[in-house]
Write a protein that holds these residues in place. Structure first.
Motif, PDB file in Angstrom:
ATOM      1  N   GLU A 109      -0.457  -0.488   4.460  1.00 49.56           N
ATOM      2  CA  GLU A 109      -0.141  -1.011   3.214  1.00 49.56           C
ATOM      3  C   GLU A 109       1.482  -0.922   2.859  1.00 49.56           C
ATOM      4  OE1 GLU A 109      -3.432  -1.008  -0.555  1.00 49.56           O
ATOM      5  OE2 GLU A 109      -2.490   0.992   0.143  1.00 49.56           O
ATOM      6  N   GLY A 110       1.950  -1.823   2.446  1.00 48.90           N
ATOM      7  CA  GLY A 110       3.611  -1.969   1.944  1.00 48.90           C
ATOM      8  C   GLY A 110       4.238  -1.664   3.538  1.00 48.90           C
ATOM      9  N   LEU A 111       5.150  -1.002   3.164  1.00 45.46           N
ATOM     10  CA  LEU A 111       6.200  -0.775   4.171  1.00 45.46           C
ATOM     11  C   LEU A 111       5.686   0.359   5.299  1.00 45.46           C
ATOM     12  CD1 LEU A 111       9.925  -0.870   2.956  1.00 45.46           C
ATOM     13  CD2 LEU A 111       8.647  -2.612   4.332  1.00 45.46           C
ATOM     14  N   ASP A 112       5.094   1.549   4.624  1.00 48.48           N
ATOM     15  CA  ASP A 112       4.602   2.444   5.501  1.00 48.48           C
ATOM     16  C   ASP A 112       3.762   3.483   5.178  1.00 48.48           C
ATOM     17  OD1 ASP A 112       5.744   3.219   7.914  1.00 48.48           O
ATOM     18  OD2 ASP A 112       7.405   4.339   7.314  1.00 48.48           O
ATOM     19  N   GLU A 113       2.762   2.851   4.098  1.00 51.96           N
ATOM     20  CA  GLU A 113       1.616   3.827   3.651  1.00 51.96           C
ATOM     21  C   GLU A 113       0.417   3.178   4.627  1.00 51.96           C
ATOM     22  OE1 GLU A 113      -0.710   4.434  -0.312  1.00 51.96           O
ATOM     23  OE2 GLU A 113       1.219   3.273  -0.518  1.00 51.96           O
ATOM     24  N   VAL A 114       0.090   4.362   5.289  1.00 55.74           N
ATOM     25  CA  VAL A 114      -0.956   4.157   6.318  1.00 55.74           C
ATOM     26  C   VAL A 114      -2.209   4.938   5.823  1.00 55.74           C
ATOM     27  CG1 VAL A 114      -1.635   4.501   8.723  1.00 55.74           C
ATOM     28  CG2 VAL A 114       0.770   4.474   8.136  1.00 55.74           C
TER      29      VAL A 114
END
Lengths: 277, 164
Positions: free
Chosen positions: A111-116
Motif C-alpha cells: 500500500e502507498g509507498l512502502d506499507e507492506v
C-alpha cells in the motif's frame, strides 16, 4: 596449593593425590574425546571429507553426485496466481496434518509507498479470496510468493543436527532420517527459511523434500505438477534441454532468499520483489 | 591399559551408536535415502486415469485444461485405485463447490497476471457482460474438462467467430 590444602582439609600429601587424580581424570576425558571423535569420523575417509568440503564451497557441485545431476527449483513469482493448488497437492501427497505446512504461499500487499502487508491464511491452502483485514486501502501492488525448502548447499539444519538425522544426500536433497531423529528441533530453529516443523504424530522433524520419492521415480515434484500456471519449475541445471537450465542461463534477475545467511539455496526466484523476506 | 580400554570402548560405542553403513556415503545412514525413495506416490499422473476413463481423458487432453492434473479437482488417486483395484470413490465438485473450484484459479484479484497465462474473471461482471443469470454455475456454459468446447460449438452454430 596452600589454599587448596586449607579448603580440602587434607594435608599436603592429600592435596598432591587429589591433583594427580584430577590430572589423570582430565587426561582420560581428553583422550576419550579425541579418540571418540576420530572413531566417528574415520568411516568418512579424509578424501570424502575433502571432496565434500570442496563441493560445498562450489555451491553444490557434482563431484560427489553419482547421478551427475544438479537439481534446482525455480519459482516465477510473476506467474503465481495464489490459487493454492500446489499446497493442496502437497498435503494430499504427504498427508500433512492440519496446521502444518511443507510448502505454503505468502501474499504480499503493498500500500502507498512502502506499507507492506504479508499474510498466508492456512498456508494458502484455500487460496486468497479476500484482501487481508489489515489492508483497508487500495493496493498498489499485490503478488504471491510460494515458499518451500531451499535445499541449501550449506544447510544450517544439517550442521546443527546432533545425531546425523538430517543430511544432504549425494543428489543434493536435504532429507530427514525419521528413524534417527530424536525430535530435539534444533534444525527447526536453525532453518533461516522456517521450512521445518516437528510432526505432531511422529514427533520427528519434517519438511519439504522436493518430492525426492517422485523424482527418484522419474516424476516431477507434486507441487510442480499441480501448478496450473507453471510458476513452479524443477529440473537439472546442467541439462541444456531443461526449462530451469534455460531460465537460469538467461540474463534475467534471479534471486535467492536471504543470501546473507550463506546457506547457498538451490531454490531460485524469478521476478522477486525487494519486499520479500 | 587405559589406552587399550579407550579404544575398546570407542569400538563398542561406534557399534552401538552408529547405524549400519554410516559414513559410506556421508555422515548419515544410507538406508534413509532408500526409505525416502520408495515412499508411495499418492498423487498420480493423468496417464493412470485414462485406461478406465478414456472418453473424459480424451476430452481433457484436447481442452485448455490439458496441463492440469485430474487430482487438482478430483481428490487423490492413491485413495481411489491401488494394485489394479478400485479401493475408494473420487469426489467431483458440483454446484457451489464447483464454482469455488473454478474460481480458486480464475478469480480476478488486484494481482497483475499476463492474460496469456490464465483467464481471470470477476464473477458477477463476467455473467452480466454475457447476459447470463447470476445464479448460473460455471459448468452450465463451460465443459469443465474442455472449458471452451461448448462455447465454440455454440458460436459455430450461430456463425460467430472465436473472437466475436
Amino acid at each position: 596449593m596452600a589454599a587448596r590444602t586449607a579448603s580440602g582439609g587434607n594435608g599436603p600429601e592429600g592435596g598432591r593425590d587429589a591433583d594427580l587424580r584430577r590430572r589423570g581424570f582430565l587426561r582420560l576425558v581428553l583422550s576419550g574425546a579425541v579418540g571418540g571423535s576420530l572413531l566417528l569420523v574415520i568411516p568418512m575417509g579424509a578424501a570424502r571429507l575433502l571432496s565434500g568440503a570442496q563441493e560445498d564451497e562450489e555451491g553444490g557441485g557434482t563431484s560427489n553426485n553419482p547421478a551427475g545431476r544438479r537439481y534446482v527449483f525455480v519459482v516465477d513469482v510473476t506467474r503465481c496466481i495464489g490459487c493454492g493448488t500446489c499446497c493442496v497437492a502437497d498435503r494430499n501427497e504427504f498427508m500433512v496434518p492440519d496446521g502444518y505446512y511443507r510448502t505454503w504461499v505468502e501474499r504480499y500487499v503493498i500500500e502507498g509507498l512502502d506499507e507492506v502487508h504479508v499474510d498466508s491464511p492456512q498456508g494458502g491452502l484455500n487460496g486468497f479470496a479476500q484482501l487481508p483485514e489489515a489492508c483497508p486501502g487500495v493496493a498498489r501492488d499485490l503478488f504471491f510468493v510460494p515458499k518451500l525448502c531451499n535445499m541449501c548447499a550449506r544447510p544450517s539444519c544439517v550442521q546443527v543436527c546432533p545425531v546425523g538425522a538430517t543430511f544432504r544426500s549425494r543428489e543434493g536433497f536435504v532429507l530427514v532420517d525419521a528413524k534417527r531423529c530424536v525430535g530435539c528441533a534444533y534444525c527447526v530453529e536453525a532453518c533461516p527459511y522456517s521450512a521445518r516443523f516437528l510432526h505432531p504424530l511422529h514427533k520427528t522433524a519434517s519438511k519439504c523434500t522436493w518430492c525426492f520419492h517422485r523424482v527418484h521415480k522419474g516424476l516431477e515434484p507434486v507441487c510442480v505438477r499441480a501448478c496450473p500456471t507453471g510458476a513452479r519449475m524443477f529440473g537439472d541445471l546442467d541439462d541444456p534441454d531443461s526449462e530451469v537450465g534455460r531460465l537460469l542461463s538467461r540474463p534475467e534477475a534471479v534471486a535467492v532468499l536471504k543470501p546473507e545467511m550463506g546457506n547457498k539455496p538451490s531454490l531460485y526466484y524469478l521476478g522477486l520483489r525487494r519486499e520479500v523476506i | 591399559m587405559s589406552i587399550l580400554g579407550l579404544i575398546l570402548l570407542g569400538i563398542v560405542a561406534r557399534l552401538v551408536l552408529l547405524p549400519e553403513g554410516y559414513g559410506s556415503e556421508g555422515l548419515y545412514r544410507p538406508g534413509a535415502v532408500q526409505e525416502e525413495a520408495v515412499r508411495a506416490v499418492r498423487v498420480q499422473e493423468n496417464d493412470s486415469c485414462r485406461p478406465c476413463h478414456p472418453l473424459i481423458g480424451k476430452l481433457h487432453e484436447q481442452g485448455e485444461h490439458k496441463a492440469l492434473l485430474c487430482e487438482n479437482c478430483h481428490a487423490v488417486g492413491g485413495d481411489h485405485f491401488l494394485n489394479d483395484m478400485v479401493i475408494g470413490g473420487m469426489s467431483s465438485p458440483c454446484g457451489e463447490a464447483l464454482d469455488g473450484s473454478c474460481m480458486r484459479c480464475h478469480r480476478q484479484m488486484d494481482v497483475a497476471v499476463d492474460p496469456e497465462i490464465i483467464k481471470l474473471i470477476k464473477g458477477p461482471d463476467h455473467l452480466d457482460k454475457l447476459r447470463v443469470r447470476s445464479d448460473h454455475d460455471c459448468d452450465q456454459c463451460h465443459h469443465v474438462h474442455a472449458p471452451l468446447k461448448w462455447v465454440r460449438e455454440a458460436r459455430a452454430m450461430v456463425g460467430v467467430s472465436d473472437g466475436g
